[in-house]
Design a protein around this motif. Sequence first.
Motif, PDB file in Angstrom:
ATOM      1  N   ALA A 241      47.360  34.994  36.465  1.00 53.23           N
ATOM      2  CA  ALA A 241      47.401  36.306  36.723  1.00 53.23           C
ATOM      3  C   ALA A 241      46.511  37.262  35.748  1.00 53.23           C
ATOM      4  CB  ALA A 241      48.803  36.825  37.139  1.00 53.23           C
ATOM      5  N   ALA A 242      47.052  37.136  34.775  1.00 51.18           N
ATOM      6  CA  ALA A 242      46.565  37.564  33.456  1.00 51.18           C
ATOM      7  C   ALA A 242      45.083  37.698  33.336  1.00 51.18           C
ATOM      8  CB  ALA A 242      47.279  37.539  32.078  1.00 51.18           C
TER       9      ALA A 242
ATOM     10  N   ALA B 293      44.880  42.935  29.804  1.00 50.44           N
ATOM     11  CA  ALA B 293      45.710  41.701  29.806  1.00 50.44           C
ATOM     12  C   ALA B 293      45.764  40.843  28.682  1.00 50.44           C
ATOM     13  CB  ALA B 293      45.813  40.993  31.437  1.00 50.44           C
TER      14      ALA B 293
ATOM     15  N   GLU C  83      46.308  43.462  40.442  1.00 49.40           N
ATOM     16  CA  GLU C  83      47.443  43.850  39.457  1.00 49.40           C
ATOM     17  C   GLU C  83      48.073  42.644  39.230  1.00 49.40           C
ATOM     18  OE1 GLU C  83      47.880  46.695  37.979  1.00 49.40           O
ATOM     19  OE2 GLU C  83      46.498  47.962  39.242  1.00 49.40           O
ATOM     20  N   GLU C  84      48.554  42.270  38.059  1.00 49.96           N
ATOM     21  CA  GLU C  84      49.211  41.095  37.745  1.00 49.96           C
ATOM     22  C   GLU C  84      50.179  40.587  38.499  1.00 49.96           C
ATOM     23  OE1 GLU C  84      49.250  39.801  33.229  1.00 49.96           O
ATOM     24  OE2 GLU C  84      48.552  42.122  33.059  1.00 49.96           O
TER      25      GLU C  84
ATOM     26  N   ALA D 135      43.139  39.370  36.290  1.00 50.90           N
ATOM     27  CA  ALA D 135      43.171  40.681  36.069  1.00 50.90           C
ATOM     28  C   ALA D 135      42.365  41.282  34.834  1.00 50.90           C
ATOM     29  CB  ALA D 135      44.594  41.129  35.771  1.00 50.90           C
TER      30      ALA D 135
ATOM     31  N   PRO E  34      45.737  37.062  28.589  1.00 49.40           N
ATOM     32  CA  PRO E  34      45.779  35.493  29.362  1.00 49.40           C
ATOM     33  C   PRO E  34      45.991  34.300  28.029  1.00 49.40           C
ATOM     34  CG  PRO E  34      43.455  36.256  29.335  1.00 49.40           C
ATOM     35  CD  PRO E  34      44.468  37.440  28.659  1.00 49.40           C
TER      36      PRO E  34
ATOM     37  N   GLN F 126      50.700  37.409  40.739  1.00 44.90           N
ATOM     38  CA  GLN F 126      51.668  36.242  40.541  1.00 44.90           C
ATOM     39  C   GLN F 126      52.550  35.891  41.737  1.00 44.90           C
ATOM     40  OE1 GLN F 126      54.084  36.077  36.937  1.00 44.90           O
ATOM     41  NE2 GLN F 126      53.023  37.998  36.208  1.00 44.90           N
TER      42      GLN F 126
END
Length: 368
Positions: free
Chosen positions: A141-142, A153, A126-127, A145, A155, A131
């Motif tokens: 994070a994106a 997500a 999970e983002e 993910a 990015p 993070q």
Amino acid sequence: MEESISTAHASSEAPQPDPAALRQRLLQWYDRHARRLPWRALPEEVADPYHVWLSEIMLQQTTVVAAAPYFEAFLARWPRVEELAAAPLDEVLTAWAGLGYYARARNLHKCAQSLVAEHGGRFPQEEAALQALPGIGAYTAAAIAAIAFDRPAAPVDGNWERVIARLFAIETPLPPAKAEIREAAATLVSPQRPGDFAQAMMDLGAILCLPGRPKCLLCPLAEDCAAYALNREKELPARTPKAAKPTRRGIAFWTIDAQGRLLLRRRPEKGLLGGMMEVPSTEWRGDHWSEAEALPQAPFPADWRALPGQVRHTFTHFHLELEVWAGRIESGASPPPGSLWAEPDELDKQALPSVMRKVISHALKRGG
């Protein structure tokens, strides 16, 4: 010819992208034209989160061409996150030397240790959990993910920004437009193959939706693009003019002892080039240094002589000009706290940033 074609496609009404149709066209293009990158899983493979994370950290402020050999060298030396976590920080910094933005290397090491200590060496999916790890921001994070775990997500990197700004004809200049671009990007996130869609957007920006001269006639999203319809693809995204970079100046003290060893000093952990090794120098400031000002900052009393020329280096926010003064110290002199005597043939084992490698090269060429 290109201008006449470009003028012909101009329209007073910009199209409104159909997200589902856009995603389908982009993924079809990606299936045919995806870049082959060292960290990218092949179509029949499952992405390795460690590879995705390592590459994304390396690619921050760095080109694919520059990052690729570092990525391969890190994997050869530390094939798994557990091995990277167990490595001494100095070894990681030395392996990173030359790639720049050294806080990334320190955070990379901290993140690896956190993953091992808190997550058993497994990356969260999970983002929000990603993070919470050192050195992982919203973009990284994106990216992890989406690419590693196929989570929907966005990015939004520089390539995404350029594509989105043109697709939606966003007038606000960068960097203030970032929030508006992220909001628009979120409307396009693919529920099917989100990892491939994220990488397809990156590739579209890297291959076709280029700065200055986009290759719109080859673009699978031309019919969706508001900037193309308005004949404004070369104008967008707009950018706020950059302020001129200031110049800072300093004096580096090339200090050799009777055994031919070079004095190196570790920089403070926090701040620019934190934790890296350096040829001791004065502080870096806007004004030129007089001899009376510089000598109190020398590591030893010596008969210092200025070597011809200067070392010039550019950081993100300023230019640096360094004079190099050379001095020889009697054998047996203890290095100041935080410093060490380095053998000349072992300098490659030291975590020396690019600017200090320039200083060393300059001193050797100038008879230091």
